[in-house]
Design a protein around this motif. Structure first.
Motif, PDB file in Angstrom:
ATOM      1  N   GLN A   1       0.847  -1.193   0.000  1.00 63.14           N
ATOM      2  CA  GLN A   1       0.000   0.000   0.000  1.00 63.14           C
ATOM      3  C   GLN A   1       0.881   1.241   0.000  1.00 63.14           C
ATOM      4  N   VAL A   2       0.585   2.144  -0.900  1.00 67.67           N
ATOM      5  CA  VAL A   2       1.370   3.371  -1.018  1.00 67.67           C
ATOM      6  C   VAL A   2       0.904   4.382   0.029  1.00 67.67           C
ATOM      7  N   GLN A   3       1.847   4.914   0.777  1.00 68.28           N
ATOM      8  CA  GLN A   3       1.529   5.937   1.763  1.00 68.28           C
ATOM      9  C   GLN A   3       2.425   7.148   1.532  1.00 68.28           C
ATOM     10  N   LEU A   4       1.829   8.338   1.609  1.00 64.35           N
ATOM     11  CA  LEU A   4       2.555   9.580   1.416  1.00 64.35           C
ATOM     12  C   LEU A   4       2.459  10.394   2.700  1.00 64.35           C
ATOM     13  N   VAL A   5       3.590  10.914   3.146  1.00 66.42           N
ATOM     14  CA  VAL A   5       3.617  11.716   4.362  1.00 66.42           C
ATOM     15  C   VAL A   5       4.360  13.018   4.092  1.00 66.42           C
ATOM     16  N   GLU A   6       3.648  14.131   4.276  1.00 70.55           N
ATOM     17  CA  GLU A   6       4.253  15.446   4.104  1.00 70.55           C
ATOM     18  C   GLU A   6       4.872  15.924   5.417  1.00 70.55           C
ATOM     19  N   SER A   7       5.909  16.732   5.296  1.00 70.02           N
ATOM     20  CA  SER A   7       6.524  17.345   6.471  1.00 70.02           C
ATOM     21  C   SER A   7       7.187  18.649   6.057  1.00 70.02           C
ATOM     22  N   GLY A   8       7.546  19.449   7.054  1.00 74.70           N
ATOM     23  CA  GLY A   8       8.279  20.677   6.780  1.00 74.70           C
ATOM     24  C   GLY A   8       7.461  21.950   6.857  1.00 74.70           C
ATOM     25  N   GLY A   9       6.165  21.814   7.079  1.00 78.55           N
ATOM     26  CA  GLY A   9       5.341  23.006   7.182  1.00 78.55           C
ATOM     27  C   GLY A   9       5.635  23.788   8.454  1.00 78.55           C
ATOM     28  N   GLY A  10       5.074  24.981   8.538  1.00 79.35           N
ATOM     29  CA  GLY A  10       5.264  25.801   9.725  1.00 79.35           C
ATOM     30  C   GLY A  10       4.800  27.216   9.502  1.00 79.35           C
ATOM     31  N   LEU A  11       5.128  28.071  10.456  1.00 74.90           N
ATOM     32  CA  LEU A  11       4.774  29.488  10.408  1.00 74.90           C
ATOM     33  C   LEU A  11       6.025  30.302  10.100  1.00 74.90           C
ATOM     34  N   VAL A  12       5.949  31.097   9.034  1.00 73.80           N
ATOM     35  CA  VAL A  12       7.073  31.941   8.646  1.00 73.80           C
ATOM     36  C   VAL A  12       6.573  33.340   8.314  1.00 73.80           C
ATOM     37  N   GLN A  13       7.487  34.280   8.257  1.00 74.86           N
ATOM     38  CA  GLN A  13       7.130  35.642   7.875  1.00 74.86           C
ATOM     39  C   GLN A  13       7.222  35.814   6.366  1.00 74.86           C
ATOM     40  N   THR A  14       6.521  36.796   5.888  1.00 77.85           N
ATOM     41  CA  THR A  14       6.565  37.123   4.467  1.00 77.85           C
ATOM     42  C   THR A  14       8.004  37.300   3.991  1.00 77.85           C
ATOM     43  N   GLY A  15       8.295  36.681   2.844  1.00 74.75           N
ATOM     44  CA  GLY A  15       9.622  36.778   2.264  1.00 74.75           C
ATOM     45  C   GLY A  15      10.555  35.650   2.642  1.00 74.75           C
ATOM     46  N   ASN A  16      10.186  34.902   3.639  1.00 74.26           N
ATOM     47  CA  ASN A  16      11.031  33.788   4.069  1.00 74.26           C
ATOM     48  C   ASN A  16      10.786  32.543   3.230  1.00 74.26           C
TER      49      ASN A  16
ATOM     50  N   LEU B   1      10.550  28.016   3.042  1.00 76.67           N
ATOM     51  CA  LEU B   1      10.301  26.719   3.660  1.00 76.67           C
ATOM     52  C   LEU B   1      10.577  25.649   2.626  1.00 76.67           C
ATOM     53  N   ARG B   2      10.960  24.468   3.098  1.00 79.71           N
ATOM     54  CA  ARG B   2      11.071  23.320   2.205  1.00 79.71           C
ATOM     55  C   ARG B   2      10.199  22.203   2.738  1.00 79.71           C
ATOM     56  N   LEU B   3       9.250  21.812   1.917  1.00 82.57           N
ATOM     57  CA  LEU B   3       8.383  20.700   2.253  1.00 82.57           C
ATOM     58  C   LEU B   3       8.952  19.415   1.679  1.00 82.57           C
ATOM     59  N   SER B   4       8.687  18.335   2.382  1.00 84.85           N
ATOM     60  CA  SER B   4       9.078  17.011   1.915  1.00 84.85           C
ATOM     61  C   SER B   4       7.852  16.121   1.834  1.00 84.85           C
ATOM     62  N   CYS B   5       7.894  15.203   0.904  1.00 84.02           N
ATOM     63  CA  CYS B   5       6.851  14.185   0.785  1.00 84.02           C
ATOM     64  C   CYS B   5       7.572  12.848   0.689  1.00 84.02           C
ATOM     65  N   THR B   6       7.485  12.081   1.748  1.00 81.53           N
ATOM     66  CA  THR B   6       8.151  10.785   1.785  1.00 81.53           C
ATOM     67  C   THR B   6       7.132   9.683   1.499  1.00 81.53           C
ATOM     68  N   VAL B   7       7.495   8.795   0.608  1.00 78.36           N
ATOM     69  CA  VAL B   7       6.586   7.744   0.157  1.00 78.36           C
ATOM     70  C   VAL B   7       7.077   6.394   0.656  1.00 78.36           C
ATOM     71  N   SER B   8       6.154   5.593   1.131  1.00 79.89           N
ATOM     72  CA  SER B   8       6.471   4.226   1.529  1.00 79.89           C
ATOM     73  C   SER B   8       5.538   3.271   0.819  1.00 79.89           C
ATOM     74  N   GLY B   9       5.956   2.035   0.716  1.00 78.95           N
ATOM     75  CA  GLY B   9       5.119   1.011   0.122  1.00 78.95           C
ATOM     76  C   GLY B   9       5.462   0.679  -1.313  1.00 78.95           C
ATOM     77  N   ARG B  10       5.931   1.643  -2.063  1.00 81.36           N
ATOM     78  CA  ARG B  10       6.343   1.431  -3.452  1.00 81.36           C
ATOM     79  C   ARG B  10       7.463   2.402  -3.787  1.00 81.36           C
ATOM     80  N   ALA B  11       8.298   2.020  -4.708  1.00 77.42           N
ATOM     81  CA  ALA B  11       9.323   2.938  -5.208  1.00 77.42           C
ATOM     82  C   ALA B  11       8.655   4.003  -6.063  1.00 77.42           C
ATOM     83  N   ILE B  12       9.028   5.253  -5.869  1.00 77.15           N
ATOM     84  CA  ILE B  12       8.354   6.340  -6.576  1.00 77.15           C
ATOM     85  C   ILE B  12       8.914   6.591  -7.961  1.00 77.15           C
ATOM     86  N   SER B  13       9.914   5.798  -8.332  1.00 76.36           N
ATOM     87  CA  SER B  13      10.577   6.057  -9.614  1.00 76.36           C
ATOM     88  C   SER B  13       9.642   5.933 -10.804  1.00 76.36           C
TER      89      SER B  13
END
Length: 127
Positions: A1-16, A18-30
């Motif tokens: 079963q393919v599962q996707l998990v996002e991370s990296g969100g947060g509160l920032v000020q204008t102009g700053n 962020l880098r979000l990540s999406c890590t996948v498990s269960g299958r190779a994303i290639s």
């Protein structure tokens, strides 16, 4: 079963940034086209960007073009969204999505194109 998990969100000020990540498990994303969407309060989910299965092609929504960059590391089964020059209107829950296909057309801008979704990560940009 393919599962996707996002991370990296947060509160920032204008102009700053962020880098979000999406890590996948269960299958190779290639073999998957990957995309990012976002949904602000009381608004519909909208397309942010997408990346082809080898990472050679991308699509971006007009308002993020030049500020956001999508990349992927298939060896790490992870996709990224680098967000620079953030604005208050970028505030939303950001979702990653995946579809097993080698075809990369404008269809990737439609949420209905994707088979697998993460639960989202909140991004808030203050003035």
């Amino acid at each position: 079963q393919v599962q996707l998990v996002e991370s990296g969100g947060g509160l920032v000020q204008t102009g700053n940034s962020l880098r979000l990540s999406c890590t996948v498990s269960g299958r190779a994303i290639s073999s998957y086209v990957m995309g990012w969407f976002r949904q602000a309060p009381e608004k519909e989910r909208e397309f942010v960007g997408a990346i082809s299965w080898r990472g050679r092609r991308t699509y971006y929504e007009d308002s993020v073009e030049g500020r956001f960059t999508i990349s992927r590391d298939n060896a790490e089964n992870t996709m990224y969204l680098q967000m620079n020059s953030l604005k208050p209107e970028d505030t939303a829950v950001y979702y990653c999505a995946a579809k097993e296909t080698s075809v990369f057309t404008a269809q990737v801008m439609r949420a209905s194109h994707y088979d697998h979704w993460g639960r989202g990560t909140q991004v808030a940009v203050s003035l």
